[in-house]
Design a protein around this motif. Sequence first.
Motif, PDB file in Angstrom:
ATOM      1  N   LYS A  96       0.827  -1.267  -0.144  1.00  0.00           N
ATOM      2  CA  LYS A  96      -0.042  -0.193   0.049  1.00  0.00           C
ATOM      3  C   LYS A  96       0.881   1.140   0.090  1.00  0.00           C
ATOM      4  O   LYS A  96       0.585   2.314  -0.533  1.00  0.00           O
ATOM      5  CB  LYS A  96      -0.899  -0.037   1.112  1.00  0.00           C
ATOM      6  CG  LYS A  96      -0.446   0.217   2.519  1.00  0.00           C
ATOM      7  CD  LYS A  96      -1.645   0.770   3.473  1.00  0.00           C
ATOM      8  CE  LYS A  96      -1.073   1.298   4.865  1.00  0.00           C
ATOM      9  NZ  LYS A  96      -0.598   0.291   5.587  1.00  0.00           N
ATOM     10  N   GLU A 150       2.995  -7.673   1.383  1.00  0.00           N
ATOM     11  CA  GLU A 150       1.836  -7.792   2.264  1.00  0.00           C
ATOM     12  C   GLU A 150       0.815  -6.915   1.708  1.00  0.00           C
ATOM     13  O   GLU A 150       1.024  -5.878   1.138  1.00  0.00           O
ATOM     14  CB  GLU A 150       2.290  -6.990   3.579  1.00  0.00           C
ATOM     15  CG  GLU A 150       1.199  -7.209   4.890  1.00  0.00           C
ATOM     16  CD  GLU A 150       0.147  -5.960   4.696  1.00  0.00           C
ATOM     17  OE1 GLU A 150      -0.812  -5.974   5.430  1.00  0.00           O
ATOM     18  OE2 GLU A 150       0.463  -5.003   4.007  1.00  0.00           O
ATOM     19  N   HIS A 204       1.259  -5.273  13.877  1.00  0.00           N
ATOM     20  CA  HIS A 204       1.476  -4.103  13.351  1.00  0.00           C
ATOM     21  C   HIS A 204       0.859  -3.035  14.148  1.00  0.00           C
ATOM     22  O   HIS A 204      -0.527  -2.836  14.259  1.00  0.00           O
ATOM     23  CB  HIS A 204       0.878  -3.904  11.919  1.00  0.00           C
ATOM     24  CG  HIS A 204       1.092  -2.505  11.301  1.00  0.00           C
ATOM     25  ND1 HIS A 204       2.350  -2.025  10.945  1.00  0.00           N
ATOM     26  CD2 HIS A 204       0.224  -1.622  10.812  1.00  0.00           C
ATOM     27  CE1 HIS A 204       2.287  -0.837  10.506  1.00  0.00           C
ATOM     28  NE2 HIS A 204       0.967  -0.480  10.533  1.00  0.00           N
ATOM     29  N   MET A 259       2.198   0.740  14.299  1.00  0.00           N
ATOM     30  CA  MET A 259       2.255   2.145  14.476  1.00  0.00           C
ATOM     31  C   MET A 259       2.700   2.185  13.056  1.00  0.00           C
ATOM     32  O   MET A 259       3.013   1.725  12.162  1.00  0.00           O
ATOM     33  CB  MET A 259       3.483   2.512  15.335  1.00  0.00           C
ATOM     34  CG  MET A 259       4.669   1.884  14.758  1.00  0.00           C
ATOM     35  SD  MET A 259       5.832   1.609  16.025  1.00  0.00           S
ATOM     36  CE  MET A 259       5.843  -0.087  16.139  1.00  0.00           C
ATOM     37  N   GLY A 314       6.165  -0.162   9.916  1.00  0.00           N
ATOM     38  CA  GLY A 314       6.125   1.261  10.975  1.00  0.00           C
ATOM     39  C   GLY A 314       7.441   1.674  10.899  1.00  0.00           C
ATOM     40  O   GLY A 314       7.399   2.710  11.961  1.00  0.00           O
ATOM     41  N   ILE A 315       8.267   1.491  10.708  1.00  0.00           N
ATOM     42  CA  ILE A 315       9.866   1.737  10.599  1.00  0.00           C
ATOM     43  C   ILE A 315       9.650   3.234   9.789  1.00  0.00           C
ATOM     44  O   ILE A 315       9.143   3.256   8.757  1.00  0.00           O
ATOM     45  CB  ILE A 315      10.808   1.209  10.165  1.00  0.00           C
ATOM     46  CG1 ILE A 315      10.832  -0.300  10.933  1.00  0.00           C
ATOM     47  CG2 ILE A 315      12.219   1.807   9.970  1.00  0.00           C
ATOM     48  CD1 ILE A 315      11.862  -1.056  10.664  1.00  0.00           C
ATOM     49  N   GLU A 355       6.894  -6.650   7.913  1.00  0.00           N
ATOM     50  CA  GLU A 355       6.191  -6.086   6.537  1.00  0.00           C
ATOM     51  C   GLU A 355       6.127  -4.424   6.594  1.00  0.00           C
ATOM     52  O   GLU A 355       5.431  -3.901   6.881  1.00  0.00           O
ATOM     53  CB  GLU A 355       4.671  -6.709   6.694  1.00  0.00           C
ATOM     54  CG  GLU A 355       3.906  -6.563   7.900  1.00  0.00           C
ATOM     55  CD  GLU A 355       2.369  -6.959   7.935  1.00  0.00           C
ATOM     56  OE1 GLU A 355       2.467  -7.869   7.315  1.00  0.00           O
ATOM     57  OE2 GLU A 355       1.764  -6.353   8.521  1.00  0.00           O
ATOM     58  N   CYS A 356       7.340  -4.418   6.110  1.00  0.00           N
ATOM     59  CA  CYS A 356       7.582  -2.673   6.018  1.00  0.00           C
ATOM     60  C   CYS A 356       7.142  -2.006   4.706  1.00  0.00           C
ATOM     61  O   CYS A 356       7.279  -2.588   3.640  1.00  0.00           O
ATOM     62  CB  CYS A 356       9.038  -2.356   5.974  1.00  0.00           C
ATOM     63  SG  CYS A 356       9.873  -2.880   7.825  1.00  0.00           S
ATOM     64  N   ARG A 362       6.903   2.073   4.076  1.00  0.00           N
ATOM     65  CA  ARG A 362       7.646   3.318   3.856  1.00  0.00           C
ATOM     66  C   ARG A 362       8.976   3.104   3.782  1.00  0.00           C
ATOM     67  O   ARG A 362       9.814   3.631   2.867  1.00  0.00           O
ATOM     68  CB  ARG A 362       7.067   4.295   4.907  1.00  0.00           C
ATOM     69  CG  ARG A 362       7.698   5.677   4.835  1.00  0.00           C
ATOM     70  CD  ARG A 362       7.403   6.471   6.272  1.00  0.00           C
ATOM     71  NE  ARG A 362       6.001   6.337   6.815  1.00  0.00           N
ATOM     72  CZ  ARG A 362       5.002   7.036   6.396  1.00  0.00           C
ATOM     73  NH1 ARG A 362       5.119   8.014   5.478  1.00  0.00           N
ATOM     74  NH2 ARG A 362       3.800   6.625   6.830  1.00  0.00           N
ATOM     75  N   TYR A 413       3.794   6.468   0.166  1.00  0.00           N
ATOM     76  CA  TYR A 413       2.634   7.228   0.267  1.00  0.00           C
ATOM     77  C   TYR A 413       2.401   8.860  -0.508  1.00  0.00           C
ATOM     78  O   TYR A 413       2.423   9.661   0.340  1.00  0.00           O
ATOM     79  CB  TYR A 413       2.479   7.645   2.012  1.00  0.00           C
ATOM     80  CG  TYR A 413       2.419   6.113   2.767  1.00  0.00           C
ATOM     81  CD1 TYR A 413       1.265   5.113   2.453  1.00  0.00           C
ATOM     82  CD2 TYR A 413       3.425   5.600   3.557  1.00  0.00           C
ATOM     83  CE1 TYR A 413       1.264   4.055   3.058  1.00  0.00           C
ATOM     84  CE2 TYR A 413       3.511   4.458   4.074  1.00  0.00           C
ATOM     85  CZ  TYR A 413       2.430   3.540   3.897  1.00  0.00           C
ATOM     86  OH  TYR A 413       2.572   2.164   4.387  1.00  0.00           O
TER      87      TYR A 413
HETATM   88  C1  LIG Z   1       0.341   0.156   6.468  1.00  0.00           C
HETATM   89  C2  LIG Z   1       0.700  -1.383   6.850  1.00  0.00           C
HETATM   90  C3  LIG Z   1       1.996  -1.810   6.907  1.00  0.00           C
HETATM   91  C4  LIG Z   1       3.069  -0.811   6.222  1.00  0.00           C
HETATM   92  O1  LIG Z   1       3.326   0.304   7.068  1.00  0.00           O
HETATM   93  P1  LIG Z   1       4.491   1.174   7.141  1.00  0.00           P
HETATM   94  O2  LIG Z   1       4.402   2.259   8.334  1.00  0.00           O
HETATM   95  O3  LIG Z   1       4.477   1.577   5.545  1.00  0.00           O
HETATM   96  O4  LIG Z   1       5.642   0.388   7.326  1.00  0.00           O
HETATM   97  C5  LIG Z   1       2.137  -2.964   7.345  1.00  0.00           C
HETATM   98  N1  LIG Z   1       1.218  -3.547   7.990  1.00  0.00           N
HETATM   99  C6  LIG Z   1       0.097  -3.145   7.855  1.00  0.00           C
HETATM  100  C7  LIG Z   1      -0.924  -4.218   8.672  1.00  0.00           C
HETATM  101  C8  LIG Z   1      -0.507  -1.969   7.579  1.00  0.00           C
HETATM  102  O5  LIG Z   1      -1.570  -1.746   7.687  1.00  0.00           O
END
Ligand SMILES: *Cc1c(COP(=O)(O)O)cnc(C)c1O
Length: 412
Positions: A49, A68, A186, A188, A227-228, A265-266, A268, A372
């Motif tokens: 995404k 992911e 996940h 943050m 979330g990194i 599952e990064c 960004r 993003y």
């Molecule tokens: C958005 C999302 C991610 C990726 O998040 P980043 O902040 O871009 O690393 C990973 N897992 C889930 C479930 C998400 O919703």
Amino acid sequence: MIENIVQTYRMKQEKPLCAYIYDLSKLRSHVEALLTTLPENCQLFYAIKANSDETLLKTLAPHVSGFEVASLGEIEKVRSVDQHIPILFGGPGKTYEEIDMAIHHGVTLLHVESFHELNVVNHIAKQREVSVSILLRVNLRRSVPNAKLKMAGVPTQFGIDEKEIPKAISLVNPMPNINLCGFHFHAMSNNIDAMSHAYFVDHCFALSRAWENEFNLDISYMNVGGGIGINYLDIHDQFNWEEFMLVLHKIIEKNKDKNWQILFECGRYITSSCGYYATEVLDIKQNHEQYFCVLRGGSHHLRLPAAWKQNHPFTVVPVEKWSYSFERPELVNTNITVAGELCTPNDVLARDVNITRLRVGDILLFSYAGAYGWSISHHDFLSHPHPDRFYLDQNLQENELLIIKEIRNSFQ
Ligand SMILES: *Cc1c(COP(=O)(O)O)cnc(C)c1O
């Protein structure tokens, strides 16, 4: 080098430049650097995404453990790039059709986010007479300090309340078509503090161990999410990956009695730095004692800074071309606000930033625009033309025109 490419390209064009530029060589080497430092039992997935551009997915597919996704559309995008690559499927609002098709497309793990969803997955698995491997997505009671967006520790729509996990486990246990493989955390977005990220992973281990022991489970995976983050406000002070790896190795050593695969599952952190948004200054003006420049482009292409109400980092790429006999507007050593071409005061990409020199016709090159950016923007508001999309690849480096591989047709 990217500045030179942009400059050279602009000199040859009539129209103002407005483009997303993805450096595929940089993307490859960045991911390789992450993979070589990750502990052995860790797997790196890409959360598409953040940017589901087909060329980026194709570039990443040979390197990452998989993708992911959070919708059937994303599953189809991944499958059109690679028929067999592992897929993790999450998201808080899965339809019956999506779950059914996810199983059809052979997703590796399905992240279950509620009791009702668990029943639906079980129902479909029975109908199909298959076994479905799931992780329970946990909505943690505690949050990670300083992360930009919190999905846990505060009430949100994601996952199953940490307190309800024992109940979910007892519901799964008698379901013969569901294989509970572990937990998903996940929690943050945009965390730029390596130590707090390590602390978070440690906390995930503690909870997973407790649940495994208490309920006599046989866990294979612990997914610690993405979330990194990226420090957009100070690009020279980024998430300290080396420090994170140092502590992560210790945490994994401490838990080595558990033979789990740890999934990341990064989003960004994987694609942000390979992407640039380059767009031209159309006008410069002074209103109410403040200087503004207006771009051919804006938040309909790069919505992130407007969405988070923060400045996006950029550099000025000087362009010497000036085709008119009248004066070229120019500012020297001034603070400016960088606005887009939309008819709304919210179309601002950076405020009050000092520039040493800026002229109409120069290009602003926004960095860290690979995640993003385009994917979260409202492209057709005001019906301006979409930006071009360029891919840089060292493998193509013969002359500058070859380096810039323009793929206009695939751009929608
Ligand atoms: C958005 C999302 C991610 C990726 O998040 P980043 O902040 O871009 O690393 C990973 N897992 C889930 C479930 C998400 O919703």
